[in-house]
Motif scaffolding. Structure first.
Motif, PDB file in Angstrom:
ATOM      1  N   ASN A  11       0.829  -1.199   0.000  1.00 31.61           N
ATOM      2  CA  ASN A  11       0.000   0.000   0.000  1.00 31.61           C
ATOM      3  C   ASN A  11       0.869   1.257   0.000  1.00 31.61           C
ATOM      4  O   ASN A  11       0.596   2.206  -0.731  1.00 31.61           O
ATOM      5  N   ALA A  12       1.915   1.272   0.791  1.00 37.49           N
ATOM      6  CA  ALA A  12       2.806   2.432   0.853  1.00 37.49           C
ATOM      7  C   ALA A  12       3.496   2.651  -0.498  1.00 37.49           C
ATOM      8  O   ALA A  12       3.608   3.783  -0.964  1.00 37.49           O
ATOM      9  N   TYR A  13       3.957   1.574  -1.119  1.00 41.10           N
ATOM     10  CA  TYR A  13       4.601   1.703  -2.437  1.00 41.10           C
ATOM     11  C   TYR A  13       3.599   2.136  -3.500  1.00 41.10           C
ATOM     12  O   TYR A  13       3.916   2.952  -4.369  1.00 41.10           O
ATOM     13  N   ALA A  14       2.379   1.620  -3.447  1.00 42.44           N
ATOM     14  CA  ALA A  14       1.358   1.982  -4.428  1.00 42.44           C
ATOM     15  C   ALA A  14       1.008   3.466  -4.326  1.00 42.44           C
ATOM     16  O   ALA A  14       0.786   4.124  -5.343  1.00 42.44           O
ATOM     17  N   ARG A  19       7.425   8.516   3.399  1.00 42.36           N
ATOM     18  CA  ARG A  19       7.519   8.535   4.859  1.00 42.36           C
ATOM     19  C   ARG A  19       7.136   7.172   5.444  1.00 42.36           C
ATOM     20  O   ARG A  19       7.839   6.620   6.287  1.00 42.36           O
ATOM     21  N   GLN A  20       6.030   6.622   4.987  1.00 40.17           N
ATOM     22  CA  GLN A  20       5.581   5.325   5.503  1.00 40.17           C
ATOM     23  C   GLN A  20       6.538   4.204   5.094  1.00 40.17           C
ATOM     24  O   GLN A  20       6.795   3.298   5.874  1.00 40.17           O
ATOM     25  N   ILE A  21       7.080   4.270   3.891  1.00 40.04           N
ATOM     26  CA  ILE A  21       8.035   3.251   3.438  1.00 40.04           C
ATOM     27  C   ILE A  21       9.249   3.244   4.354  1.00 40.04           C
ATOM     28  O   ILE A  21       9.717   2.187   4.772  1.00 40.04           O
ATOM     29  N   ARG A  22       9.758   4.428   4.687  1.00 36.88           N
ATOM     30  CA  ARG A  22      10.918   4.515   5.578  1.00 36.88           C
ATOM     31  C   ARG A  22      10.607   3.948   6.959  1.00 36.88           C
ATOM     32  O   ARG A  22      11.402   3.219   7.539  1.00 36.88           O
ATOM     33  N   ILE A  23       9.451   4.301   7.488  1.00 34.86           N
ATOM     34  CA  ILE A  23       9.060   3.815   8.821  1.00 34.86           C
ATOM     35  C   ILE A  23       8.929   2.294   8.812  1.00 34.86           C
ATOM     36  O   ILE A  23       9.448   1.602   9.697  1.00 34.86           O
ATOM     37  N   LEU A  24       8.247   1.759   7.812  1.00 35.40           N
ATOM     38  CA  LEU A  24       8.069   0.308   7.725  1.00 35.40           C
ATOM     39  C   LEU A  24       9.402  -0.400   7.539  1.00 35.40           C
ATOM     40  O   LEU A  24       9.639  -1.472   8.101  1.00 35.40           O
ATOM     41  N   ASN A  25      10.296   0.199   6.758  1.00 31.48           N
ATOM     42  CA  ASN A  25      11.614  -0.380   6.537  1.00 31.48           C
ATOM     43  C   ASN A  25      12.392  -0.445   7.851  1.00 31.48           C
ATOM     44  O   ASN A  25      12.997  -1.467   8.171  1.00 31.48           O
ATOM     45  N   GLN A  26      12.358   0.637   8.622  1.00 31.50           N
ATOM     46  CA  GLN A  26      13.043   0.649   9.910  1.00 31.50           C
ATOM     47  C   GLN A  26      12.444  -0.388  10.849  1.00 31.50           C
ATOM     48  O   GLN A  26      13.178  -1.095  11.545  1.00 31.50           O
ATOM     49  N   CYS A  27      11.121  -0.499  10.871  1.00 31.86           N
ATOM     50  CA  CYS A  27      10.451  -1.490  11.719  1.00 31.86           C
ATOM     51  C   CYS A  27      10.860  -2.904  11.327  1.00 31.86           C
ATOM     52  O   CYS A  27      11.119  -3.750  12.178  1.00 31.86           O
ATOM     53  N   TRP A  28      10.921  -3.169  10.022  1.00 32.70           N
ATOM     54  CA  TRP A  28      11.273  -4.502   9.555  1.00 32.70           C
ATOM     55  C   TRP A  28      12.694  -4.870   9.962  1.00 32.70           C
ATOM     56  O   TRP A  28      12.938  -5.957  10.474  1.00 32.70           O
TER      57      TRP A  28
END
Length: 41
Positions: A11-14, A19-28
């Motif tokens: 969803n973030a990539y779509a 901002r959300q991609i960075r946050i999700l990446n850090q969480c992962w």
């Protein structure tokens, strides 16, 4: 990788939500590093 996480990443990539991609990446990476350390011990 959990299904809910995959959905959020797609969803973030779509939506091109950097901002959300960075946050999700850090969480992962945080989640993954904790799991790898736990499995090694």
């Amino acid at each position: 990788m959990p299904k809910w996480f995959k959905r959020q990443m797609l969803n973030a990539y779509a939506n091109k939500d950097v901002r959300q991609i960075r946050i999700l990446n850090q969480c992962w990476f945080f989640y993954h590093s904790k799991n790898v350390e736990t499995q090694e011990n």
